[in-house]
Motif scaffolding. Structure first.
Motif, PDB file in Angstrom:
ATOM      1  N   LYS A 159     -48.203  25.389 128.720  1.00 30.54           N
ATOM      2  CA  LYS A 159     -49.006  24.194 128.446  1.00 30.54           C
ATOM      3  C   LYS A 159     -49.132  23.320 129.687  1.00 30.54           C
ATOM      4  O   LYS A 159     -49.087  22.085 129.609  1.00 30.54           O
ATOM      5  CB  LYS A 159     -48.406  23.401 127.282  1.00 30.54           C
ATOM      6  N   GLY A 160     -49.256  23.974 130.842  1.00 30.39           N
ATOM      7  CA  GLY A 160     -49.456  23.264 132.095  1.00 30.39           C
ATOM      8  C   GLY A 160     -48.205  22.712 132.731  1.00 30.39           C
ATOM      9  O   GLY A 160     -48.280  22.072 133.795  1.00 30.39           O
ATOM     10  N   CYS A 161     -47.030  22.953 132.139  1.00 31.04           N
ATOM     11  CA  CYS A 161     -45.772  22.428 132.681  1.00 31.04           C
ATOM     12  C   CYS A 161     -44.923  23.574 133.242  1.00 31.04           C
ATOM     13  O   CYS A 161     -44.888  24.667 132.667  1.00 31.04           O
ATOM     14  CB  CYS A 161     -44.980  21.713 131.596  1.00 31.04           C
ATOM     15  N   ALA A 162     -44.214  23.319 134.338  1.00 31.93           N
ATOM     16  CA  ALA A 162     -43.298  24.309 134.896  1.00 31.93           C
ATOM     17  C   ALA A 162     -42.067  24.414 134.005  1.00 31.93           C
ATOM     18  O   ALA A 162     -41.420  23.400 133.704  1.00 31.93           O
ATOM     19  CB  ALA A 162     -42.902  23.929 136.317  1.00 31.93           C
ATOM     20  N   VAL A 163     -41.740  25.647 133.598  1.00 38.32           N
ATOM     21  CA  VAL A 163     -40.615  25.840 132.683  1.00 38.32           C
ATOM     22  C   VAL A 163     -39.609  26.861 133.184  1.00 38.32           C
ATOM     23  O   VAL A 163     -38.547  27.029 132.595  1.00 38.32           O
ATOM     24  CB  VAL A 163     -41.103  26.266 131.283  1.00 38.32           C
ATOM     25  N   GLY A 164     -39.940  27.571 134.274  1.00 33.89           N
ATOM     26  CA  GLY A 164     -39.016  28.576 134.765  1.00 33.89           C
ATOM     27  C   GLY A 164     -39.619  29.400 135.871  1.00 33.89           C
ATOM     28  O   GLY A 164     -40.682  29.070 136.411  1.00 33.89           O
ATOM     29  N   VAL A 165     -38.942  30.506 136.199  1.00 35.47           N
ATOM     30  CA  VAL A 165     -39.399  31.374 137.283  1.00 35.47           C
ATOM     31  C   VAL A 165     -39.191  32.834 136.891  1.00 35.47           C
ATOM     32  O   VAL A 165     -38.332  33.166 136.066  1.00 35.47           O
ATOM     33  CB  VAL A 165     -38.646  31.089 138.602  1.00 35.47           C
ATOM     34  N   LYS A 166     -39.971  33.690 137.527  1.00 39.08           N
ATOM     35  CA  LYS A 166     -39.829  35.131 137.363  1.00 39.08           C
ATOM     36  C   LYS A 166     -39.497  35.744 138.712  1.00 39.08           C
ATOM     37  O   LYS A 166     -40.088  35.382 139.731  1.00 39.08           O
ATOM     38  CB  LYS A 166     -41.126  35.736 136.817  1.00 39.08           C
ATOM     39  N   LEU A 167     -38.552  36.683 138.740  1.00 39.11           N
ATOM     40  CA  LEU A 167     -38.125  37.326 139.970  1.00 39.11           C
ATOM     41  C   LEU A 167     -38.846  38.656 140.173  1.00 39.11           C
ATOM     42  O   LEU A 167     -39.443  39.206 139.252  1.00 39.11           O
ATOM     43  CB  LEU A 167     -36.612  37.574 139.952  1.00 39.11           C
ATOM     44  N   ASN A 185     -37.584  41.476 140.414  1.00 39.47           N
ATOM     45  CA  ASN A 185     -37.002  42.533 139.585  1.00 39.47           C
ATOM     46  C   ASN A 185     -37.307  42.363 138.102  1.00 39.47           C
ATOM     47  O   ASN A 185     -36.817  43.125 137.262  1.00 39.47           O
ATOM     48  CB  ASN A 185     -35.487  42.617 139.800  1.00 39.47           C
ATOM     49  N   GLY A 186     -38.102  41.340 137.773  1.00 40.59           N
ATOM     50  CA  GLY A 186     -38.495  41.111 136.388  1.00 40.59           C
ATOM     51  C   GLY A 186     -37.645  40.103 135.648  1.00 40.59           C
ATOM     52  O   GLY A 186     -38.021  39.672 134.544  1.00 40.59           O
ATOM     53  N   ASP A 187     -36.498  39.703 136.206  1.00 40.34           N
ATOM     54  CA  ASP A 187     -35.651  38.714 135.540  1.00 40.34           C
ATOM     55  C   ASP A 187     -36.380  37.374 135.427  1.00 40.34           C
ATOM     56  O   ASP A 187     -37.158  36.993 136.315  1.00 40.34           O
ATOM     57  CB  ASP A 187     -34.347  38.503 136.306  1.00 40.34           C
ATOM     58  N   ILE A 188     -36.110  36.668 134.350  1.00 44.00           N
ATOM     59  CA  ILE A 188     -36.726  35.361 134.102  1.00 44.00           C
ATOM     60  C   ILE A 188     -35.619  34.340 133.854  1.00 44.00           C
ATOM     61  O   ILE A 188     -34.657  34.616 133.124  1.00 44.00           O
ATOM     62  CB  ILE A 188     -37.697  35.414 132.910  1.00 44.00           C
ATOM     63  N   TYR A 189     -35.743  33.180 134.479  1.00 44.31           N
ATOM     64  CA  TYR A 189     -34.826  32.064 134.254  1.00 44.31           C
ATOM     65  C   TYR A 189     -35.638  30.832 133.865  1.00 44.31           C
ATOM     66  O   TYR A 189     -36.705  30.574 134.442  1.00 44.31           O
ATOM     67  CB  TYR A 189     -34.010  31.748 135.512  1.00 44.31           C
ATOM     68  N   TYR A 190     -35.108  30.090 132.896  1.00 43.40           N
ATOM     69  CA  TYR A 190     -35.788  28.891 132.433  1.00 43.40           C
ATOM     70  C   TYR A 190     -34.998  27.646 132.826  1.00 43.40           C
ATOM     71  O   TYR A 190     -33.767  27.681 132.939  1.00 43.40           O
ATOM     72  CB  TYR A 190     -35.966  28.930 130.912  1.00 43.40           C
ATOM     73  N   ALA A 191     -35.727  26.556 133.040  1.00 35.29           N
ATOM     74  CA  ALA A 191     -35.083  25.291 133.402  1.00 35.29           C
ATOM     75  C   ALA A 191     -35.954  24.125 132.986  1.00 35.29           C
ATOM     76  O   ALA A 191     -37.171  24.268 132.797  1.00 35.29           O
ATOM     77  CB  ALA A 191     -34.811  25.236 134.900  1.00 35.29           C
ATOM     78  N   ARG A 192     -35.331  22.972 132.877  1.00 33.02           N
ATOM     79  CA  ARG A 192     -36.083  21.751 132.556  1.00 33.02           C
ATOM     80  C   ARG A 192     -36.929  21.306 133.744  1.00 33.02           C
ATOM     81  O   ARG A 192     -37.994  20.715 133.559  1.00 33.02           O
ATOM     82  CB  ARG A 192     -35.107  20.646 132.142  1.00 33.02           C
ATOM     83  N   LYS A 193     -36.445  21.584 134.953  1.00 35.75           N
ATOM     84  CA  LYS A 193     -37.174  21.231 136.163  1.00 35.75           C
ATOM     85  C   LYS A 193     -37.110  22.396 137.149  1.00 35.75           C
ATOM     86  O   LYS A 193     -36.086  23.089 137.232  1.00 35.75           O
ATOM     87  CB  LYS A 193     -36.581  19.982 136.841  1.00 35.75           C
ATOM     88  N   VAL A 194     -38.195  22.607 137.878  1.00 36.15           N
ATOM     89  CA  VAL A 194     -38.261  23.651 138.892  1.00 36.15           C
ATOM     90  C   VAL A 194     -38.557  23.001 140.242  1.00 36.15           C
ATOM     91  O   VAL A 194     -39.469  22.165 140.343  1.00 36.15           O
ATOM     92  CB  VAL A 194     -39.343  24.703 138.566  1.00 36.15           C
ATOM     93  N   VAL A 195     -37.803  23.378 141.284  1.00 34.42           N
ATOM     94  CA  VAL A 195     -37.968  22.823 142.626  1.00 34.42           C
ATOM     95  C   VAL A 195     -38.282  23.952 143.586  1.00 34.42           C
ATOM     96  O   VAL A 195     -37.526  24.928 143.671  1.00 34.42           O
ATOM     97  CB  VAL A 195     -36.703  22.085 143.095  1.00 34.42           C
ATOM     98  N   SER A 196     -39.370  23.831 144.325  1.00 31.34           N
ATOM     99  CA  SER A 196     -39.710  24.836 145.321  1.00 31.34           C
ATOM    100  C   SER A 196     -39.339  24.342 146.711  1.00 31.34           C
ATOM    101  O   SER A 196     -39.838  23.325 147.178  1.00 31.34           O
ATOM    102  CB  SER A 196     -41.207  25.164 145.288  1.00 31.34           C
ATOM    103  N   ILE A 240     -48.194  19.143 138.779  1.00 28.39           N
ATOM    104  CA  ILE A 240     -47.766  19.981 137.659  1.00 28.39           C
ATOM    105  C   ILE A 240     -46.470  19.407 137.104  1.00 28.39           C
ATOM    106  O   ILE A 240     -45.450  19.381 137.801  1.00 28.39           O
ATOM    107  CB  ILE A 240     -47.560  21.437 138.113  1.00 28.39           C
ATOM    108  N   PRO A 241     -46.466  18.921 135.873  1.00 33.90           N
ATOM    109  CA  PRO A 241     -45.239  18.352 135.302  1.00 33.90           C
ATOM    110  C   PRO A 241     -44.084  19.353 135.359  1.00 33.90           C
ATOM    111  O   PRO A 241     -44.250  20.541 135.073  1.00 33.90           O
ATOM    112  CB  PRO A 241     -45.635  18.049 133.845  1.00 33.90           C
ATOM    113  N   GLY A 242     -42.919  18.847 135.766  1.00 37.64           N
ATOM    114  CA  GLY A 242     -41.736  19.693 135.836  1.00 37.64           C
ATOM    115  C   GLY A 242     -41.567  20.440 137.137  1.00 37.64           C
ATOM    116  O   GLY A 242     -40.533  21.068 137.357  1.00 37.64           O
TER     117      GLY A 242
END
Length: 497
Positions: free
Chosen positions: A262-270, A272-283, A461-463
């Protein structure tokens, strides 16, 4: 449910300061690093008994006084410290027309050194560098946190109204605007250009005055201090501190996608296919890698496209990591040098050569009887594309030979005294540091109004937040540490920590 409060993509110094600051506030933090060790451009590698710094060895931020000693403060926050070795000369310049000048740690001595070359500009020199001190003193009087947090701004203004008003005046100004008020000699103005270029990669007319106030003054205040064991120790100690506060770092974890819902950052994909979720994402990736690779084109906010119309990628660098016999270095050699033979070529590939010799401060980085010389010069990624492996190797060797020949003017017998040589190109920087085109960071496409064009940590982008040299206040270890403090502060407020 999110697995973490914050995920940080990349373990450069900006990312690690963000992570450690959040961890000390009780946040559940995960750092994902694509390489084997932390630090990014502030990392290291070892070869045949030598420990080389990936990037420059000229380090600010390890002072003991004031508030601008951000590396000292970042380590202390997580119960860490580093033994450092003071360097009494920031740079030994070797410039056109025989201009040989050392920037001494002692401020008065530096002014005398420069005035000896330009006696007719004595008052202008003093006035210009004193104005840099004015900016530094404003910065050094307050905690350096997020300028996006209204309560912090209000509190800081009430505590330091004159400093805040003073800084606001300098926000839209560049160094050239101030230098030309006091200085008329064109050769002295060129010297101010390279004083800026050696860390901002642009001349004085395009270098923000606030950044210059920090660099030109802190070298005399907190000073240049080298961490014993090499620059890579900074990231290693921050990681130790992160883990002490229950933060987590995973190496060889290349993020390929920032996940949105819904337009908000919620996690990342690696990868190798692994996925991690977070309340905030920092690049902690560059702006171009974040908005172009980790996010697809339809997801890129309009303001990011507009930012890229104002800023472009700086060149990368070609680096020579050399192990040499100790007798190559003349008695009294300083740790850091800049060589330039022609003012007109200052910004060209191979025009300016930067040199660091960290073993003059920490001999343990090299085998006994040897030194490290790290020489690097700007180079564009495009010049290294489309080459066959053999052509690539020949180009590396040809350019390296030319650089060594130039260095022989100050280090006679360098070529004969070589014990080890490794050549890194913009392709090397892209491969190991994960930076688009191996770039050093963003530089203005044209003259802008000081720091007003640099983005802060929040994005459209929120988050999603950004940290590092693509955010305010820009390049340099102390600058990206500043961005880390600011980013963590903003996120902590948003998480209500």
């Amino acid at each position: 449910m999110p697995q973490f409060d914050a995920i940080i993509i990349g373990s450069g110094i900006g990312g690690l300061v963000t992570a450690t600051q959040l961890a000390t506030k009780g946040a559940k933090v995960l750092v994902l690093e694509r390489y084997l060790i932390p630090g990014g451009s502030a990392g290291y590698f070892e070869r045949e008994g030598y420990r080389f710094d990936v990037g420059a060895s000229m380090i600010f931020g390890f002072g003991e006084r004031g508030t601008t000693n951000l590396l000292t403060r970042a380590l202390a926050a997580v119960g860490e410290n580093l033994e450092t070795i003071p360097d009494n000369v920031q740079i030994h310049y070797h410039l056109p027309n025989g201009l040989e000048l050392k920037v001494e740690r002692d401020y008065q001595q530096f002014l005398e050194n420069l005035t000896a070359h330009f006696p007719h500009e004595k008052q202008g020199i003093r006035s210009f560098y004193d104005e840099c001190w004015r900016v530094f003193n404003y910065l050094n009087s307050m905690d350096l946190l997020s300028l996006e947090e209204p309560r912090y701004l209000l509190r800081t203004f009430l505590q330091h109204p004159l400093s805040c008003l003073g800084l606001a005046r300098y926000l839209p100004l560049n160094v050239g605007d101030i230098a030309r008020k006091y200085i008329k000699d064109p050769n002295l103005l060129k010297f101010i250009d390279i004083e800026c270029y050696c860390w901002s990669v642009v001349p004085a007319a395009m270098t923000p005055m606030i950044n210059a106030g920090m660099v030109f003054s802190d070298r005399h205040y907190g000073g240049v201090n080298y961490p014993k064991g090499g620059v890579g120790q900074i990231a290693q100690r921050l990681v130790q501190g992160l883990q002490r506060f229950c933060g987590k770092i995973i190496y060889q974890s290349r993020v390929t996608q920032i996940l949105l819902e819904k337009g908000c950052a919620v996690g990342v994909k690696l990868a190798n296919g692994d996925i991690y979720y977070a309340r905030k994402v920092v690049s902690n990736a560059t702006r171009w890698d974040t908005f172009g690779k980790l996010l697809s084109a339809p997801q890129i906010p309009i303001n990011e496209s507009k930012w890229q119309q104002k800023y472009q990628k700086s060149p990368s660098f070609l680096s020579l990591h050399m192990g040499v016999k100790a007798e190559v270095l003349p008695m009294g050699t300083e740790c850091h040098h800049i060589l330039l033979a022609d003012w007109r070529k200052m910004m060209d590939a191979e025009g300016t050569i930067f040199v660091s010799i960290p073993t003059l401060l920490d001999p343990d980085l090299a085998p006994k009887g040897h030194h490290i010389i790290h020489a690097f010069t700007p180079h564009w990624f495009a010049d290294w594309q489309g080459l066959s492996p053999s052509d690539y190797q020949r180009q590396k060797e040809r350019i390296a030979a030319g650089i060594i020949e130039r260095l022989e003017k100050i280090f006679p017998g360098l070529d004969a005294g070589l014990d080890y040589l490794e050549i890194g190109t913009p392709r090397t920087h892209r491969r190991y540091l994960g930076r688009e085109d191996g770039t050093y960071g963003p530089i203005p496409r044209r003259k802008l109004y000081g720091l007003l064009g640099m983005p802060f940590n929040r994005t459209a982008i929120p988050g999603l937040y950004c940290v590092g040299d693509s955010t305010f206040p820009g390049q340099g270890l102390n600058a990206v540490a500043f961005s880390g403090f600011a980013c963590a502060h903003r996120i902590a407020v948003d998480l209500r920590l």
